[in-house]
Design a protein around this motif. Structure first.
Motif, PDB file in Angstrom:
ATOM      1  N   LYS A 194       0.856  -1.192   0.000  1.00  0.00           N
ATOM      2  CA  LYS A 194       0.000   0.000   0.000  1.00  0.00           C
ATOM      3  C   LYS A 194       0.888   1.236   0.000  1.00  0.00           C
ATOM      4  N   VAL A 196       1.983   5.072  -2.129  1.00  0.00           N
ATOM      5  CA  VAL A 196       1.588   6.111  -3.078  1.00  0.00           C
ATOM      6  C   VAL A 196       2.829   6.910  -3.473  1.00  0.00           C
ATOM      7  N   TRP A 404      -8.507   6.642  -6.022  1.00  0.00           N
ATOM      8  CA  TRP A 404      -7.261   7.396  -6.152  1.00  0.00           C
ATOM      9  C   TRP A 404      -6.064   6.616  -5.615  1.00  0.00           C
ATOM     10  N   HIS A 405      -6.299   5.762  -4.625  1.00  0.00           N
ATOM     11  CA  HIS A 405      -5.205   4.962  -4.076  1.00  0.00           C
ATOM     12  C   HIS A 405      -4.717   3.940  -5.096  1.00  0.00           C
ATOM     13  N   HIS A 406      -5.561   3.586  -6.061  1.00  0.00           N
ATOM     14  CA  HIS A 406      -5.118   2.737  -7.169  1.00  0.00           C
ATOM     15  C   HIS A 406      -4.405   3.581  -8.235  1.00  0.00           C
ATOM     16  N   GLY A 409      -0.985   4.384  -6.979  1.00  0.00           N
ATOM     17  CA  GLY A 409      -0.409   3.316  -6.182  1.00  0.00           C
ATOM     18  C   GLY A 409       0.898   2.767  -6.726  1.00  0.00           C
ATOM     19  N   TRP A 430      -0.180   2.289   5.180  1.00  0.00           N
ATOM     20  CA  TRP A 430       0.036   3.058   3.960  1.00  0.00           C
ATOM     21  C   TRP A 430       1.352   3.815   4.072  1.00  0.00           C
ATOM     22  N   SER A 432       4.532   6.176   1.708  1.00  0.00           N
ATOM     23  CA  SER A 432       4.702   7.136   0.622  1.00  0.00           C
ATOM     24  C   SER A 432       6.152   7.151   0.160  1.00  0.00           C
ATOM     25  N   ILE A 479      -3.062   9.633   3.181  1.00  0.00           N
ATOM     26  CA  ILE A 479      -3.893   8.439   3.194  1.00  0.00           C
ATOM     27  C   ILE A 479      -3.399   7.488   4.280  1.00  0.00           C
ATOM     28  N   MET A 484      -8.749   8.956   3.747  1.00  0.00           N
ATOM     29  CA  MET A 484      -7.927   9.896   3.001  1.00  0.00           C
ATOM     30  C   MET A 484      -8.395  11.317   3.287  1.00  0.00           C
ATOM     31  N   TRP A 497     -13.224   4.742   4.198  1.00  0.00           N
ATOM     32  CA  TRP A 497     -13.135   3.475   3.481  1.00  0.00           C
ATOM     33  C   TRP A 497     -14.487   2.766   3.460  1.00  0.00           C
TER      34      TRP A 497
END
Length: 536
Positions: A194, A196, A404-406, A409, A430, A432, A479, A484, A497
């Motif tokens: 997970k 971003v 957006w997380h996809h 990602g 999550w 980054s 996120i 988010m 979620w």
């Protein structure tokens, strides 16, 4: 040239006069102009043939087409451009390739490309802060537990072109093999599925990683040859590391061969250097195959083993980029686009060339996996930290609302010489891009970056929330498990979620408010630091 009037003009003229044989240049230029005029005059006076009008017309058409072809350089690929200036690893030779017009064009384009205007304080004002101290009050207090190793390891950080999180997570060794040998190499890795990216393009992400900046481009602007104090790579150089930037693309891409040495990199290697060492390697419009880049990196690590001086290598791969093609005639395993998440619009992605995308993805991941396995077999993983991530998601079309997380990602992976560091890691959290260099620096040099930076993922009790600077929401987002939160000036918009979907909520929860407040302060201070550093 652009500093001719901005700097001390008299001093520049004196320098030119002393350092360059200007009179000789002018004499040679005059002779160069005179010779073809004289030769053509003599030639045509002796030429008695009198071609007909249609022959001259055909000759004009053919010569024009040939001239256009030679200017373009090829029919099937990209036209000649700045990347093609690199024909050798010797920079003096590369600098002599472009003619004056081409060099002036590239310089002018870079000069006009980007200038950051405004005071550093405007970075704080737009997020509702009156000064830097007020913004720092919103930063979370961190325990900063030490994760420094008992020795100075080599550090390798590879940024993989378009290493999408969705393609990574859809790997199936039998039906949809997207990882190749990377699957085996990950058996002892710390894998954050997970993740971003900090931005949504190769160069913005690269600068985001190097500078922790929400503003890009910097290196392709008037600041490109400025010693930037906020470059995070400097910490490795200050700690005694040999610092290297290695990429499969041509060295002049985005002028990295000229600019990156100002940011803490001692050496820059690209397609020309790799191709010289491995002359049989196939080259593509965007560079050389990832396999060869990793082989070159192994040689650099071998040198480090011999000298005893630790090395920091940051790599940028190139293969998994359109136009997609598996290089060097490599054979790949079976892939199946139907195994990808349903949020991806397969028909609208890459004009139906998704299967070739997955094959080049597999080639790139397999190259990374083989690199890790080679280090393991040679015993080098015992004194080397390796981190890997994608520069951004593959450019696929999504049903973006709530996904957006996809869309942004990417996976984040670490191979550590100290297995005890894995014990306290929550790989379900999550993460980054912003968390990678703080983690690497803390483990290798003991340097702790400020609370406004990303997190050390291997420290205990780290705060919730992975911060990205992607600007689709205004100024980025954060996120985490609470959901988010978008960062848009003073305002925070929250999403919760619902299974794997992010759905907007009318009111932020306390956890979301805490996460958003911390992220907003980080975003404001990061931009403030960059603006202030550019004006120093």
């Amino acid at each position: 040239m652009f500093g001719f009037f901005q700097d001390d003009t008299k001093a520049i003229l004196q320098t030119l006069w002393q350092d360059w044989p200007i009179i000789t240049y002018l004499l040679v230029l005059s002779a160069g102009i005179a010779v073809p005029f004289t030769a053509s005059s003599v030639f045509f006076n002796r030429l008695k043939a009198n071609p007909k009008g249609y022959q001259l017309f055909l000759l004009g058409i053919v010569s024009t087409l040939l001239f256009a072809f030679f200017i373009r350089g090829s029919i099937g690929k990209f036209p000649l451009r700045q990347e093609d200036f690199a024909v050798s690893k010797v920079q003096l030779i590369n600098a002599s390739v472009p003619n004056g017009a081409a060099a002036l064009y590239e310089a002018t384009k870079a000069w006009r490309n980007f200038q950051i205007k405004g005071e550093p304080s405007q970075a704080l004002t737009k997020f509702g802060y009156s000064n830097i101290e007020e913004a720092k009050k919103d930063l979370a207090v961190r325990a900063h537990t030490s994760t420094q190793l008992s020795f100075r390891p080599n550090v390798v950080f590879t940024v993989m072109e378009s290493m999408s999180g969705d393609i990574f997570n859809s790997h199936d060794s039998l039906a949809n093999n997207t990882l190749g040998s990377l699957e085996t190499a990950m058996e002892d890795a710390v894998v954050f599925r997970k993740g971003v990216s900090i931005e949504n393009g190769t160069f913005p992400s690269l600068e985001g990683l190097l500078f922790d900046t929400p503003i890009s481009p910097i290196s392709q602007s008037i600041y490109g040859r400025k010693e930037l104090s906020f470059s995070q790579v400097r910490a490795f150089k200050e700690a005694g590391y040999r610092t290297i930037f290695l990429t499969g693309c041509p060295e002049p891409w985005r002028q990295i061969n000229d600019t990156f040495k100002f940011y803490g990199f001692e050496e820059i290697y690209g397609q020309a250097a790799i191709g010289e060492k491995f002359p049989n390697a196939e080259k593509s419009p965007w560079g050389i195959g990832d396999k060869w880049m990793f082989k070159f990196a192994e040689d650099l690590l071998k040198e480090a083993e011999g000298t005893g001086r630790p090395v920091f290598i940051m790599m940028l791969s190139t293969t998994n980029h359109p136009p997609f093609k598996v290089p060097d005639g490599e054979q790949v395993s079976k892939v199946d686009i139907s195994k990808l998440p349903k949020t991806i619009n397969l028909e609208g992605s890459y004009d139906g060339n998704m299967e070739m995308l997955l094959k080049t993805y597999q080639y790139a991941a397999n190259s990374l996996g083989n690199f890790i396995l080679d280090l393991r077999n040679k015993g080098w993983l015992k004194n080397t930290i390796v981190a890997a991530t994608g520069d951004h998601n593959a450019r696929m079309r999504y049903q973006s609302e709530g996904n957006w997380h996809h869309v942004f990602g990417v996976p984040v992976l670490f191979w550590l010489p100290d297995q005890n560091l894995k014990a306290s890691v929550d790989t379900d959290r999550w993460v980054s891009h912003r968390d990678i260099l703080p983690s690497l620096l803390a483990m290798s040099t003991g340097k702790i970056l400020g609370n406004e930076k990303g997190r050390n993922l291997f420290a205990k009790d780290i705060e919730e929330g992975a911060v990205s600077f992607i600007g689709w929401s205004g100024s980025g987002f954060v996120i985490g498990k609470p959901g988010m939160v978008t960062l848009n000036g003073k305002n925070l918009e929250c999403y919760g979620w619902q299974d794997d979907k992010l759905v907007k909520v009318e009111r932020c929860s306390k956890e979301q408010e805490k996460m958003g407040k911390e992220a907003r302060a980080q975003r404001a201070i990061s931009e403030y630091i960059v603006r202030k550093g550019l004006n120093e």
